[in-house]
Design an enzyme around this catalytic site. Structure first.
Site, short mmCIF file in Angstrom:
data_model
loop_
_atom_site.label_atom_id
_atom_site.label_comp_id
_atom_site.label_asym_id
_atom_site.label_seq_id
_atom_site.Cartn_x
_atom_site.Cartn_y
_atom_site.Cartn_z
N GLY A 192 15.45 0.18 -0.21
CA GLY A 192 14.12 -0.03 -0.35
C GLY A 192 13.17 -1.36 0.01
N LYS B 22 -6.96 -4.36 3.83
CA LYS B 22 -7.67 -4.02 2.42
C LYS B 22 -8.43 -5.23 1.60
CE LYS B 22 -6.14 -3.24 -2.51
NZ LYS B 22 -5.01 -2.98 -3.40
#
Length: 503
Positions: free
Chosen positions: A15, A79
């Site tokens: 992950g 962002k």
């Protein structure tokens, strides 16, 4: 000198956390250090972290990753901050924008001059002096707008598909010699005298021995908790949301350069725009909201059609009492969980890795290094916890969940920060704070904590010079934002991800 070469580091779990650790350890550890990573394709990643904060740019740059390639490969977007909607009652709205706001003068930070102006009846908003906030309001983005003598003040992070980021880092790490093993852990072997981990045995019988281990096994903490019993500090009294539903939806409307966090009746909803879809989720308290009602709220408030069924997540907010035990460090969800309200999940992986590299383990492991790592980790996590609690505590919503948040006895560290700001406008910076003065000021003001005064030295500036200071800061912010193209256009020109062929 203690020899640290010729050793094996075993990362258990893949992950985002596992492959970030593998990439960084391979990049910075001695070339004779063997890096192995164990993961199973059968175990899915939680994938709660698709929004980040500007520090991730340092991590990627340290690996030598090209920013445009990274955004393209992860179907990402840029962002500029997080927009908070309805936290101070329905219809309220503010942004926690990245970057600098205004420019201080002498010993006095800029916001005290703005406070003097506002307390005398001035109508400008604090965010009028933030080029990042103004750009976000226009759905605009660009980088490299500053001149050395007058920096732009803009900072940015990313939204991206966490699964694609892990895959990208896997390619990076394996190309540089990280060895991946497919499988699941059946047994953890501990040394009879030291209690350190000697090896993990896979379900098929293969044994992976190592000198040092990194636990990236998620909430369970297979090594750090099951084997080494690090203990867990449960923070649900302060952060009671214990469930989330996550669902992707079709992209709709302009590609916004900010995350959105909208308060709901017993929690909040996130919106994270990627190039080809939008990530959505609802974080909520199961004591105040049923799973069915949570799904109803989430699905009723999507911008586009859902692309899958909502995925449920359960968690306990808090942290391992010891993130480093013996010859094992926990990263990611194995180290703890702070809900993604301020997009800190991936940063906490990054800071844990940076701390591990700073205190790179000797052989044998130094207890002083272990203590220092754990002390720094505790300070960082506690400061972030307080920042998150602030959002919940300083609210003006009518529902029982939110009334309970206002009435909660908050930590003394947070209460002191709030009272200091309310009475004097001061915000104190602490060495291990992730969020600095501009972040605290924006959230405090945005959630209705208004100072009664300002720094007395701000009164030394004559009124005409105060007007000039504010006018120049406001003009600079507006000019920087005006020079930026549309966010979507910038991505199209620099880092658009290829469209998937229709089925």
């Amino acid at each position: 000198m203690v020899d640290t070469t010729g050793r094996t580091i075993v990362i258990v779990g893949g992950g985002t956390a596992g492959w970030m650790a593998a990439a960084a350890l391979r990049r910075f550890s001695p070339p004779t250090t063997r890096i192995r990573l164990l993961e199973s394709d059968r175990i899915g990643a939680v994938g709660v972290g698709e929004a980040t904060i500007p520090q991730i740019r340092l991590f990627n740059a340290g690996l030598g990753i090209d920013e445009d390639e990274f955004v393209r490969e992860t179907q990402g977007s840029f962002k500029l901050g997080i927009e908070f909607i309805d936290w101070s009652g329905r219809g309220s709205r503010y942004i926690h924008a990245f970057g600098t706001i205004g420019r201080g003068l002498g010993l006095v930070p800029f916001h005290h001059y703005w406070l003097r102006h506002a307390q005398a009846g001035g109508a400008s908003r604090y965010w009028d002096y933030s080029p990042t906030a103004l750009a976000a309001s226009r759905n605009a983005f660009a980088r490299d707008l500053g001149r050395p003598e007058l920096p732009s003040g803009v900072a940015w992070a990313f939204h991206f598909d966490a699964g694609l980021y892990a895959a990208y880092l896997r390619r990076y790490a394996e190309a540089r010699g990280v060895e991946r093993t497919e499988g699941e852990v059946a047994h953890v072997s501990l040394h009879g005298e030291t209690g350190h981990i000697e090896a993990v045995t896979l379900q098929g019988g293969e044994r992976l021995a190592g000198d040092f281990f990194v636990d990236c096994t998620g909430f369970r903490g297979l090594l750090i908790e099951d084997a080494l019993q690090a203990g867990y500090d449960d923070w649900r009294r302060l952060l009671p949301c214990d469930r989330a539903l996550a669902v992707p939806s079709a992209a709709a409307g302009p590609l916004t350069p900010y995350t959105r966090a909208t308060a709901r009746e017993a929690g909040w909803q996130w919106r994270i725009p990627l190039q080809h879809r939008t990530g959505n989720g609802l974080v909520y308290s199961s004591a105040h909201l049923s799973d069915d009602r949570a799904a109803e709220i989430l699905l009723a408030n999507l911008d586009g059609a859902p692309l899958a069924e909502p995925k449920p997540l359960r968690f306990v907010t808090g942290r391992r009492r010891r993130a480093w035990v013996g010859n094992c460090v926990a990263l990611g969800l194995a180290a703890g969980f702070l809900e993604p309200l301020e997009s800190t999940s991936i940063h906490l992986i990054q800071s844990g890795i940076a701390r591990l590299l700073e205190l790179f383990p000797t052989d044998p492991v130094s207890p002083a290094d272990v203590d220092e790592y754990n002390a720094q980790t505790e300070r960082e996590w506690t400061a972030i916890r307080d920042f998150l609690v602030l959002h919940y505590h300083a609210n003006a919503r009518p529902e029982p969940f939110w009334a309970e948040r206002r009435a909660l006895a908050i930590p003394d560290t947070l209460r002191h920060r709030m009272e200091l700001f309310r009475q004097t406008g001061r915000v104190t910076a602490r060495e291990h704070d992730l969020f600095k003065e501009p972040a605290w000021i924006q959230v405090l003001l945005g959630q209705g904590v208004v100072p009664q005064g300002h720094h007395p030295l701000a009164d030394a500036l004559p009124a005409d010079q105060l007007d000039q200071l504010l006018s120049l800061a406001r003009a600079h912010a507006a000019q920087v934002a005006a020079r930026m193209p549309a966010h979507q256009a910038f991505i199209a020109a620099h880092c658009a991800a290829p469209r998937k062929a229709a089925a």
